[in-house]
Design a protein around this motif. Structure first.
Motif, mmCIF file in Angstrom:
data_model
loop_
_atom_site.group_PDB
_atom_site.id
_atom_site.type_symbol
_atom_site.label_atom_id
_atom_site.label_comp_id
_atom_site.label_asym_id
_atom_site.label_seq_id
_atom_site.Cartn_x
_atom_site.Cartn_y
_atom_site.Cartn_z
ATOM 1 N N ASN A 144 -1.887 16.269 12.442
ATOM 2 C CA ASN A 144 -3.324 16.403 12.619
ATOM 3 C C ASN A 144 -3.963 16.710 11.263
ATOM 4 N N TRP A 145 -5.207 16.334 11.096
ATOM 5 C CA TRP A 145 -5.858 16.540 9.797
ATOM 6 C C TRP A 145 -5.866 18.005 9.380
ATOM 7 N N ARG A 146 -5.850 18.913 10.367
ATOM 8 C CA ARG A 146 -5.874 20.339 10.014
ATOM 9 C C ARG A 146 -4.586 20.779 9.317
ATOM 10 N N GLU A 147 -3.558 19.956 9.469
ATOM 11 C CA GLU A 147 -2.283 20.293 8.823
ATOM 12 C C GLU A 147 -2.000 19.320 7.679
ATOM 13 N N ILE A 148 -3.048 18.832 7.084
ATOM 14 C CA ILE A 148 -2.860 17.691 6.180
ATOM 15 C C ILE A 148 -1.987 18.031 4.970
ATOM 16 N N ASP A 149 -1.966 19.283 4.590
ATOM 17 C CA ASP A 149 -1.135 19.634 3.441
ATOM 18 C C ASP A 149 0.354 19.448 3.732
ATOM 19 N N LYS A 150 0.692 19.342 5.023
ATOM 20 C CA LYS A 150 2.099 19.092 5.371
ATOM 21 C C LYS A 150 2.558 17.696 4.945
ATOM 22 N N LEU A 151 1.596 16.831 4.685
ATOM 23 C CA LEU A 151 1.983 15.482 4.263
ATOM 24 C C LEU A 151 2.837 15.513 3.003
ATOM 25 N N ALA A 152 2.626 16.524 2.195
ATOM 26 C CA ALA A 152 3.351 16.604 0.920
ATOM 27 C C ALA A 152 4.857 16.595 1.137
ATOM 28 N N THR A 153 5.299 17.013 2.324
ATOM 29 C CA THR A 153 6.744 17.026 2.587
ATOM 30 C C THR A 153 7.121 16.111 3.756
ATOM 31 N N ASN A 154 6.157 15.325 4.207
ATOM 32 C CA ASN A 154 6.431 14.439 5.344
ATOM 33 C C ASN A 154 7.226 13.209 4.872
ATOM 34 N N GLU A 155 8.365 13.016 5.481
ATOM 35 C CA GLU A 155 9.262 11.965 4.990
ATOM 36 C C GLU A 155 8.648 10.570 5.091
ATOM 37 N N TYR A 156 7.930 10.338 6.172
ATOM 38 C CA TYR A 156 7.320 9.015 6.351
ATOM 39 C C TYR A 156 6.273 8.767 5.267
ATOM 40 N N TRP A 157 5.448 9.758 5.051
ATOM 41 C CA TRP A 157 4.416 9.675 4.004
ATOM 42 C C TRP A 157 5.067 9.455 2.645
ATOM 43 N N LEU A 158 6.091 10.246 2.365
ATOM 44 C CA LEU A 158 6.744 10.153 1.056
ATOM 45 C C LEU A 158 7.419 8.794 0.859
ATOM 46 N N ARG A 159 7.854 8.238 1.956
ATOM 47 C CA ARG A 159 8.464 6.915 1.857
ATOM 48 C C ARG A 159 7.460 5.897 1.306
ATOM 49 N N PHE A 160 6.217 6.041 1.739
ATOM 50 C CA PHE A 160 5.173 5.148 1.226
ATOM 51 C C PHE A 160 4.760 5.533 -0.189
ATOM 52 N N ILE A 161 4.653 6.826 -0.431
ATOM 53 C CA ILE A 161 4.276 7.278 -1.773
ATOM 54 C C ILE A 161 5.281 6.780 -2.812
ATOM 55 N N THR A 162 6.544 6.875 -2.471
ATOM 56 C CA THR A 162 7.577 6.523 -3.444
ATOM 57 C C THR A 162 8.024 5.066 -3.337
ATOM 58 N N ARG A 163 7.363 4.330 -2.476
ATOM 59 C CA ARG A 163 7.692 2.914 -2.260
ATOM 60 C C ARG A 163 9.163 2.719 -1.885
ATOM 61 N N SER A 164 9.665 3.637 -1.072
ATOM 62 C CA SER A 164 11.073 3.533 -0.661
ATOM 63 C C SER A 164 11.173 2.751 0.639
ATOM 64 N N TYR A 165 10.714 1.538 0.617
ATOM 65 C CA TYR A 165 10.668 0.755 1.856
ATOM 66 C C TYR A 165 10.933 -0.731 1.598
ATOM 67 N N ARG A 166 11.520 -1.001 0.480
ATOM 68 C CA ARG A 166 11.674 -2.416 0.120
ATOM 69 C C ARG A 166 12.708 -3.090 1.039
ATOM 70 N N PRO A 167 12.409 -4.272 1.534
ATOM 71 C CA PRO A 167 13.363 -4.967 2.409
ATOM 72 C C PRO A 167 14.625 -5.362 1.646
ATOM 73 N N LYS A 168 15.684 -5.476 2.384
ATOM 74 C CA LYS A 168 16.959 -5.879 1.774
ATOM 75 C C LYS A 168 16.844 -7.246 1.113
ATOM 76 N N MET A 169 16.038 -8.107 1.726
ATOM 77 C CA MET A 169 15.930 -9.464 1.185
ATOM 78 C C MET A 169 15.360 -9.462 -0.242
ATOM 79 N N CYS A 170 14.764 -8.338 -0.655
ATOM 80 C CA CYS A 170 14.172 -8.271 -1.995
ATOM 81 C C CYS A 170 15.166 -7.754 -3.049
ATOM 82 N N ASP A 171 16.368 -7.376 -2.630
ATOM 83 C CA ASP A 171 17.361 -6.906 -3.604
ATOM 84 C C ASP A 171 17.581 -7.964 -4.672
#
Lengths: 328, 354
Positions: A268-295
């Motif tokens: 929820n937006w009231r807990e927005i500072d938790k995003l800093a440690t949210n794995e899903y969010w961090l996955r996007f921040i760090t671009r850790s989502y590249r498909p295997k086909m892009c290796d």
């Protein structure tokens, strides 16, 4: 924590169109938000975002103009120093609203998914009104974007679909290739092939060049599918995902998502500072989502292999292949 | 609706092109917030045609279109400018922010420049197209890559620059932060924020939760006073009020030692994280307000940020951790930004060192 520079506010889930390409997750995989936030809570959100580095807010939905308090909330954001945008299907936009938007320099992005195929795409026979809005905006000094969802059904009339809003006064063109998600999951036959995507780019470039306007493709494209990237002068094409980095989304009930397509409610937006440690969010921040086909690809620095959330929704994972390579 | 043939459409589009050359139809469009997807990078296919003449910092190869940067080419490709009719044209917010920072760094008296890489090196060696550098202190050069490369190792840049450098690649939206903060450091002889602190029975204290929120006009909590504030129109007042408060994460960790006998409060420096330590090094406790006696459970206190008294590099770390000045530009300021852009593109040929 600091947030991306743009906050997309899905201010309501209500809509007066039934677009076949609609990607709102509540139209498919997740239930509609039960209680939408009231005026004051939206103001609180806007205030909270202001102190965390957000500088642009874009109001969308559903259909944002169906909320009576939209002007009040937009005005609040404007007075706090935000640059404000509004994405709309135009059906409920009135002259009074345009007069409100103009002094606040609100950029109006109007959906025009087809000319002849408008009704087929939206369920509403409203193209005349939408086009007249561009005229009226031009007359009233409101800047407009023609926001065009490109599907297999309107590709054949894309030249007209881009030209006609321009002739009615559109200042800019935004192309969004159809991606499965939301109600669109029931219409995956609308998906463009790689060849059709290239056709879309070529048609758009030729119209923009002719009219002396600029535009861009909103949904990021895998760089490798663009046959001749050097030829596009007027049309900007992105190949990296901006979710969680350039923008993020707040849904009608205050849930935070990385992007409009995303079915993942992170907090929820009231807990927005938790995003800093949210794995899903961090996955996007760090671009850790590249498909295997892009290796092994040489373009990984400038490309994320297409839309990550469309891959998630259509193919099961944020690191799955973009739907343009097929749906599993 | 009247159906138009392709020929008729083309004729009308040609007419539109002509019409847009006139002032009433020309002008502007900020697009970057118009959609739900962010444009993150310029098209590298055009990179070698960037206005001006450049030497790749990596391979030494020459690139660029050769001619002097001009408004038209910048409009079409990379930046923001005021067009001939005086309209603001925004075509790339990321460049906007880059320019913002260079300008504010320079205004603040720091050396700042852009280094460029050619498209071959960008593609083959996965280097960023631009590297933004400024000299933060004699010991440390801070280097920022553009576009932001999230999660990439910073050693890469360190290697490219080939100097002893404190390097961090950080998200785009923080560029703005650094420039504004640098500027504020130089503009202010002091910088004060007022906080409420809660006193503990053991003689320690911490900033009250109620202070760790945006400025509230009603109770004055979080108010600050900055000397030499340059702009004072309404909109910028709002920006300032809301802008420069939210490094709450650090503030939460601060601990104070309270000496009621001598009526003094001082910051505890032992056992703090490096981040907090860096913060402490450039702040000091200022005036204390309220009854400071045995019964007291809370006080109000000013914290001063005094740029002249401490090593700047510590402060540079603070903006990395999240100050937001909330700056916004309108009207004339854009012309200044464009002037800075022209200047930077004109002088930044990749030659020489900071």
């Amino acid at each position: 924590m600091m947030l991306p520079h743009t906050a997309v506010l899905e201010i309501t889930a209500q809509c007066n169109h039934r677009c076949v390409f609609c990607c709102c997750p509540w139209e498919h995989s997740v239930s509609k938000p039960k209680a939408e936030m009231d005026t004051n809570e939206w103001k609180q959100i806007i205030t909270a975002y202001r102190t965390r580095g957000v500088r642009y807010v874009t109001f969308t939905g559903g259909e944002a103009t169906l909320r009576d308090d939209l002007p009040e909330i937009m005005d609040y954001a404007y007075k706090l120093g935000f640059t404000v945008g509004l994405v709309t299907n135009g059906r409920a936009v009135t002259t009074k609203l345009l007069e409100f938007l103009q002094p606040r320099k609100v950029l109006l992005s109007i959906s025009v998914p087809g000319i002849d195929t408008f009704k087929e795409h939206t369920g509403v026979d409203n193209i005349e009104h939408v086009l007249s809005l561009f005229d009226e905006c031009k007359k009233n000094g409101v800047n407009t974007v023609a926001n065009i969802a490109v599907t297999k059904k309107n590709l054949a009339e894309l030249y007209e679909n881009i030209s006609i809003p321009i002739l009615h006064g559109a200042d800019y063109v935004l192309l969004n290739r159809f991606l499965p998600g939301g109600r669109g999951m029931e219409n995956t036959d609308l998906l463009l092939t790689v060849d059709e995507i290239n056709e879309m780019l070529d048609v758009a470039e030729s119209v923009l060049e002719r009219a002396g306007l600029n535009g861009h493709v909103g949904t990021e494209l895998p760089y490798c599918i663009i046959k001749n990237p050097k030829k596009y002068e007027r049309l900007k094409i992105a190949s990296t995902c901006g979710a969680a980095k350039g923008f993020f989304v707040t849904d009608p009930a205050g849930g935070i998502k990385v992007c409009n397509h995303s079915p993942e409610n992170l907090c929820n937006w009231r807990e927005i500072d938790k995003l800093a440690t949210n794995e899903y969010w961090l996955r996007f921040i760090t671009r850790s989502y590249r498909p295997k086909m892009c290796d092994g690809c040489n373009y990984t620095d400038i490309c994320d292999g297409g839309c990550r959330e469309a891959a998630h929704v259509a193919n099961g994972s944020v690191s799955a292949n973009d739907p343009c390579f097929g749906i599993l | 609706m009247k159906k138009m043939s392709k020929k008729e459409l083309d004729k009308a589009l040609d007419a539109i092109k002509e019409l847009r050359k006139e002032k009433a139809f020309g002008g502007t469009l900020p697009y970057h917030h118009a959609m739900c997807y962010s444009m993150r990078m310029p098209s590298y296919s055009k990179w070698d045609k960037i206005p001006g003449k450049y030497v790749c910092k990596c391979c030494g190869g020459a690139f660029g279109r050769g001619d002097k940067a001009n408004q038209e080419s910048i409009q079409q490709r990379y930046g923001n400018f005021i067009d001939k009719e005086g309209f603001l044209v925004i075509s790339d917010s990321t460049v906007e922010e880059m320019i913002h920072n260079i300008k504010t760094c320079r205004d603040a008296g720091f050396d700042a420049k852009l280094d460029f890489h050619c498209s071959d090196c960008i593609r083959d060696k996965q280097l960023p197209p631009m590297v933004f550098r400024f000299r933060a202190s004699k010991q440390n050069d801070y280097t920022v890559s553009y576009p932001d490369i999230f999660g990439e190792s910073f050693e890469k840049d360190k290697m490219i620059i080939g100097r002893r450098a404190a390097v961090r690649i950080f998200p785009l939206w923080q560029y703005n932060i650094c420039g504004g903060f640098l500027s504020s450091l130089r503009e202010s002889s002091h910088y004060r924020i007022n906080y409420k602190i809660d006193l503990n029975p053991d003689g320690t204290a911490q900033i009250a939760e109620s202070s760790l929120r945006p400025f509230n006009k009603d109770d004055g909590v979080g108010a600050f006073d900055r000397r030499s504030a340059k702009r004072d129109d309404d909109r910028n007042n709002i920006s300032r009020e809301w802008g420069e408060l939210p490094f709450f994460d650090i503030l939460k960790q601060l601990r104070f030692k309270c000496d009621k006998k001598n009526q003094e409060v001082e910051l505890i420096t032992e056992n703090m994280s490096a981040e907090v330590q860096a913060f402490i090094n450039c702040v000091e406790v200022g005036n204390i307000w309220g009854e400071f006696d045995d019964e007291a459970t809370s006080l109000e206190m000013d914290i001063y940020y005094s740029p002249e008294e401490t090593d700047f590099s510590h402060k540079a770390r603070i903006w990395l951790n999240g100050l937001n000045t909330g700056m916004s530009y309108e009207g004339k300021a854009w012309q200044e930004i464009f002037d800075a852009l022209t200047n930077i593109l004109g002088v930044s040929t990749g030659e020489g060192e900071l």
